[in-house]
Design a protein around this motif. Structure first.
Motif, mmCIF file in Angstrom:
data_model
loop_
_atom_site.group_PDB
_atom_site.id
_atom_site.type_symbol
_atom_site.label_atom_id
_atom_site.label_comp_id
_atom_site.label_asym_id
_atom_site.label_seq_id
_atom_site.Cartn_x
_atom_site.Cartn_y
_atom_site.Cartn_z
ATOM 1 N N GLU A 1 -1.558 1.997 0.105
ATOM 2 C CA GLU A 1 -0.173 1.580 -0.066
ATOM 3 C C GLU A 1 0.520 2.703 -0.837
ATOM 4 N N VAL A 2 1.706 3.096 -0.399
ATOM 5 C CA VAL A 2 2.371 4.245 -1.005
ATOM 6 C C VAL A 2 3.723 3.840 -1.589
ATOM 7 N N THR B 1 13.360 -0.061 3.945
ATOM 8 C CA THR B 1 12.253 -0.108 2.971
ATOM 9 C C THR B 1 12.751 -0.724 1.660
ATOM 10 N N VAL C 1 3.411 11.513 2.169
ATOM 11 C CA VAL C 1 3.382 10.068 2.420
ATOM 12 C C VAL C 1 2.505 9.760 3.631
ATOM 13 N N ARG C 2 2.663 10.528 4.714
ATOM 14 C CA ARG C 2 1.862 10.283 5.923
ATOM 15 C C ARG C 2 0.372 10.465 5.648
ATOM 16 N N LYS D 1 -0.900 7.443 3.673
ATOM 17 C CA LYS D 1 -0.928 6.259 4.541
ATOM 18 C C LYS D 1 -2.098 6.354 5.528
ATOM 19 N N SER D 2 -2.393 7.562 6.000
ATOM 20 C CA SER D 2 -3.507 7.734 6.944
ATOM 21 C C SER D 2 -4.847 7.446 6.292
ATOM 22 N N GLY E 1 6.530 6.253 6.340
ATOM 23 C CA GLY E 1 5.822 4.988 6.150
ATOM 24 C C GLY E 1 5.684 4.507 4.722
ATOM 25 N N ALA E 2 6.478 5.021 3.789
ATOM 26 C CA ALA E 2 6.396 4.558 2.393
ATOM 27 C C ALA E 2 6.631 3.059 2.321
ATOM 28 N N ASP E 3 5.829 2.370 1.488
ATOM 29 C CA ASP E 3 5.965 0.922 1.332
ATOM 30 C C ASP E 3 7.088 0.556 0.372
#
Length: 539
Positions: free
Chosen positions: A140-141, A201, A131-132, A135-136, A170-172
């Protein structure tokens, strides 16, 4: 104001894993365009790390002028003991050019140990790192927690730890998956409530249909706090399929008063459902809720009598809200109400006081006893009614037909030739044609004879041909019922023929099909016919 629910369509990915479903890149692009018009929010296009077809789709989908949906690519978390930036699957997601990536990871400790054969701690690292990494790269994840419900029921602490790891990274979206389709609505509801209370989330639901509860579990999840529903058009998917969006969307919107798509887009639902089945070359179940041909079809005489007074007596919604329509079937179970409604649809003067009504019903019942089926042959039924009320002109008469089927020794092919003799507007037409089989030869000869009188006939073609043996115990002497579906690119109609001879049954259905195509056109076509006889060629 209605609470919004985000619709995530995975027909092009999870749907294609269903048995018998195979879509070309062109097919997927056409369906994506339709889904965008329907108003879905996310379209999962495929898995770019698994095959070249999906890579091509992601390249070409950029050319589409999508106005509503985001295209998302699907993949898995990084491999065990591999850095995320070196994982080829994650690299393909970035290279696909999408703005949204959907990745799945393991939530069930049993799967961690058995399927990917790693430690519980490494699985958590795989989720967080993946996920990171995405996101980097500015994506959008959406994190799909695979087998979440089974995992939660087996080891709730670990299952929760997996989705907390996705949230921390940071998952959306975090989507809870009932991957084996074995959970019950009550279980889904309680678990989703627990998750929604524990995480910040937004939560989604991805339900499979192995217990025929995909739709019910999706609704239960939304009522418990989920705000994204993943599913497929017509419930396509592996094993027993996915949650059927054609039922999920109207249930959420019309029954539970959530907001998924606009009212105008909802009116396109039936069209989209049938379009997707057509592209996938799959027959649509007539009894599919909301969008099936029989969803608002009425057969029993008592039912029809009631809906003539008010449709609400036997319809739970107005069919037009989902782009469908009410249908009245005429069969051996029909009463006068069925026939009256059907005739009124055709503009025929028919009522309870008309002496012809009972005799027509009896005729229909007798024909169905012989094996005819008018429920699936509306065009043949319309011709029957119009003839009974003197409302149809016989545009041609058949005097005879002959069929020659021959195969020579050493020849791999079977040759079929049909000869037909017709009378059209007082003129005798005698013509012949070959075909790919006897029915095709008859079809070609009939069209050849009529084309000079009715040029529009060239636009009519057969789109489906079905044969059913009515009584198997009679073996090769059994009666057969032939159903023919025809189209002229604007309309589709079906006709029926019954006989112990399959050629005769096919010929009967074929004649009805052509006659129906000419209804309403004969006056225009006749005015265009020269006063002098056309030069008829005898072949």
């Amino acid at each position: 104001m209605a609470t919004p629910v985000i619709i995530f369509d995975t027909t092009l990915r999870d749907g294609t894993q269903g048995e018998g479903i195979s879509l070309s890149v062109e097919d997927k692009l056409k369906i994506a365009q339709k889904l965008d018009q329907l108003g879905v929010h996310y379209i999962e296009g495929g898995w770019p790390g698994s095959n070249s077809k999906d890579i091509e789709f992601f390249h070409r989908v950029k050319e589409l002028n999508l106005t509503h949906a985001k295209i998302t690519a699907f993949g898995s978390t990084r491999r065990k003991d591999t850095a995320a930036e070196n994982d080829p699957n994650l690299q393909r997601l970035v290279e696909s050019g999408v703005s949204v990536a959907t990745i799945f990871g393991k939530s069930w400790d049993f799967h961690v140990h058995t399927a990917i054969q790693t430690t519980l701690e490494e699985n958590l690292n795989m989720i967080g790192d993946s996920v990171r990494f995405l996101k980097s790269r500015g994506l959008e994840v959406i994190y799909d927690a695979e087998h979440f419900f089974d995992g939660y029921k087996n080891n709730p602490e670990y299952a929760m730890a997996t989705i907390r790891k996705a949230e921390e990274a940071g998952a959306d979206w975090i989507v809870l998956c009932d991957t084996n389709g074995g959970s019950l609505p009550g279980e889904v509801s309680e678990i989703v409530k627990t998750v929604c209370a524990a995480l910040k989330t937004p939560i989604g639901i991805h339900a499979h249909n192995d217990c025929e509860l995909g739709v019910a579990n999706s609704l239960a999840a939304v009522q418990a706090g989920a705000r994204q529903v993943q599913g497929t058009i017509n419930g396509f998917g592996e094993r027993c399929g996915n949650a059927n969006l054609c039922s999920v969307i109207p249930n959420l919107q019309l029954k539970l008063e959530y907001s998924c798509i606009s009212a105008e887009q909802l009116q396109n639902l039936t069209n989209v459902a049938r379009y997707v089945n057509e592209i996938a070359n799959v027959n649509m179940p007539v009894n599919q809720p909301y969008v099936g041909a029989a969803a608002f079809a009425h057969k029993g005489g008592i039912h029809v009598s009631a809906i003539m007074r008010h449709a609400k007596t036997y319809e739970h919604i107005v069919p037009e809200l989902v782009g469908n329509k009410q249908r009245v079937l005429v069969s051996e179970l029909a009463g006068q109400s069925n026939l009256i409604v059907k005739a009124q649809e055709l503009g025929l003067d028919i009522n309870n006081e008309n002496n012809r009504t009972k005799s027509i019903i009896e005729k229909i019942k007798e024909l169905e006893h012989q094996g005819y089926q008018f429920e699936g042959a509306d065009a043949s039924l319309e011709l029957l009614l119009r003839r009974a009320y003197g409302d149809v002109e016989e545009v041609f008469e058949v005097e005879s037909f002959k069929l020659i089927v021959a195969k020579s020794a050493g020849d791999q092919s079977v040759n079929s030739e049909a000869i037909v003799k017709l009378k059209v507007h007082g003129e005798t037409v005698y013509t012949a044609a070959e075909g790919n089989g006897p029915v095709n030869a008859l079809d070609n000869a009939l069209r050849k004879a009529l084309l000079q009188f009715y040029p529009d006939i060239r636009n009519v073609h057969l789109s489906d041909y079905k044969v059913r043996v009515l009584d198997e115990k009679d073996a090769t002497a059994a009666k057969v019922r032939v159903l023919i579906e025809s189209t002229d690119f604007n309309n589709t109609w079906s006709t029926v023929g019954v006989s112990a001879n399959i050629i005769e049954a096919s010929w009967e259905a074929l004649l009805d099909s052509i006659r129906y195509a000419l209804i309403g056109k004969t006056r225009v076509e006749r005015e265009s016919i020269p006063s002098e006889p056309l030069g008829l060629v005898n072949h």
